[in-house]
Motif scaffolding. Sequence first.
Motif, PDB file in Angstrom:
ATOM      1  N   ALA A 178       0.823  -1.213   0.000  1.00 19.28           N
ATOM      2  CA  ALA A 178       0.000   0.000   0.000  1.00 19.28           C
ATOM      3  C   ALA A 178       0.856   1.261   0.000  1.00 19.28           C
ATOM      4  CB  ALA A 178      -0.928  -0.008   1.209  1.00 19.28           C
ATOM      5  N   ARG A 179       2.059   1.166   0.526  1.00 22.58           N
ATOM      6  CA  ARG A 179       2.926   2.335   0.621  1.00 22.58           C
ATOM      7  C   ARG A 179       3.718   2.571  -0.662  1.00 22.58           C
ATOM      8  NH1 ARG A 179       7.592   3.163   5.259  1.00 22.58           N
ATOM      9  NH2 ARG A 179       8.392   5.158   4.511  1.00 22.58           N
ATOM     10  N   PRO A 184      -0.414  11.576 -11.286  1.00 24.99           N
ATOM     11  CA  PRO A 184       0.535  12.687 -11.338  1.00 24.99           C
ATOM     12  C   PRO A 184       1.452  12.671 -10.122  1.00 24.99           C
ATOM     13  CG  PRO A 184      -1.670  13.438 -11.897  1.00 24.99           C
ATOM     14  CD  PRO A 184      -1.812  12.026 -11.415  1.00 24.99           C
ATOM     15  N   ARG A 185       2.693  13.112 -10.320  1.00 26.66           N
ATOM     16  CA  ARG A 185       3.686  13.050  -9.252  1.00 26.66           C
ATOM     17  C   ARG A 185       3.272  13.842  -8.013  1.00 26.66           C
ATOM     18  NH1 ARG A 185       6.012  12.425  -5.572  1.00 26.66           N
ATOM     19  NH2 ARG A 185       8.231  12.039  -5.157  1.00 26.66           N
ATOM     20  N   ARG A 236      -1.704  10.354  -3.743  1.00 28.80           N
ATOM     21  CA  ARG A 236      -1.860   8.910  -3.948  1.00 28.80           C
ATOM     22  C   ARG A 236      -0.799   8.331  -4.876  1.00 28.80           C
ATOM     23  NH1 ARG A 236      -7.765   9.213  -6.200  1.00 28.80           N
ATOM     24  NH2 ARG A 236      -6.735  11.019  -7.182  1.00 28.80           N
ATOM     25  N   TRP A 237       0.133   9.175  -5.345  1.00 28.55           N
ATOM     26  CA  TRP A 237       1.202   8.695  -6.218  1.00 28.55           C
ATOM     27  C   TRP A 237       2.067   7.674  -5.488  1.00 28.55           C
ATOM     28  CZ3 TRP A 237       6.473   8.863  -5.495  1.00 28.55           C
ATOM     29  CH2 TRP A 237       7.268   8.505  -6.594  1.00 28.55           C
TER      30      TRP A 237
END
Length: 354
Positions: free
Chosen positions: A68-69, A76-77, A81-82
Amino acid sequence: MINADTDAEAIACWLREYRGSPRTQQAYRREAERLLLWLADQGLGLAAMRREHLDTFEAFLGDPRPRARWVGPTRPRKDDRWRPFRGPLSPASRRQSLVILQGMFNWLAEAGWVRHNPFRLMRDKRRRLDNHQGRIERYLERQLWTWLWRWLNRPLEDGASGRQCFEYERRRFTFGFAYLLAPRIGEMSASRMADFTQREGRWWWQVTGKGGKTASIPVPPDMLSLLKAWRCRLGLSSEPAPDETGPLLRALDGTRGLGDNRLYRLVCETFHKAAEVLEQEQGEDARAYVSRLRRATPHWLRHTALTHQAQAGVELRYLAETARHSRLDTTARYLHAEDEEWHRQQSFHGLDRP
């Protein structure tokens, strides 16, 4: 020897050396960023990296945890959530990452930023960092591609909205473009209408690819038909004009171009939807194909295009021109005919039937 105060600034200096090759610079930045984030998670910096860290980092590339990490869809960077990974890296991708980082450490050592390059201590360095790859495996077999293309061409239901009709034509054009001309994802998003030109009655696609190399690729009749249908959907004339600078692939407003990330997501979403449909229609009989569709990425379309051209009998020299490879042995990875013949002849050898 460089003007830097942090590891990130030192790497930025290294990346500036590749400003003439934006795609290469982007790929190198991705691998360097992954390493920096991993080192920060370990409480380390570049100067503290030792030989034993390389094995741990390589294993991390193959299984980034906690998932998840580290793992997530393309975003987008600047999006919170990137994530730096879209999934575990394959052995070939891990090898490529280590090759890039070895070169980075060489440069940083020459620049005086680090005292040593830990990659030089790898006894099995030649095997681990040999960037030679075997036959291409990440492509869609002919039968699977045939099903996928027919699915993409299934008529829309009556009463489809204008948006649905636009997205339908865009998907068809995107996948047809990728299959017929074997572009990379960045080349597709950067392509303009005027890149399709006519000389002496023949159509060509002008492309600037990896390393800033330019090339002219022959446009087959099916590609020209797709282009005309797509332009019709956009409300344009059937053939592009030499001075027509608008983007080839466009957003829903019909004018703005599609960026790399949006195009990547569009292709992946289509693959996943196709996998769902195939599973519903054929169930367990198509389990292997469903799995391949779920794992497929846009670059699989390039591999598929080149593999199928090779299987159709396109000569190696022309295949290399289409792929824009500087070495023929790179293109030869798409030749599967010898494997097929070997497999056929091996079937002559068997056991007596009881």
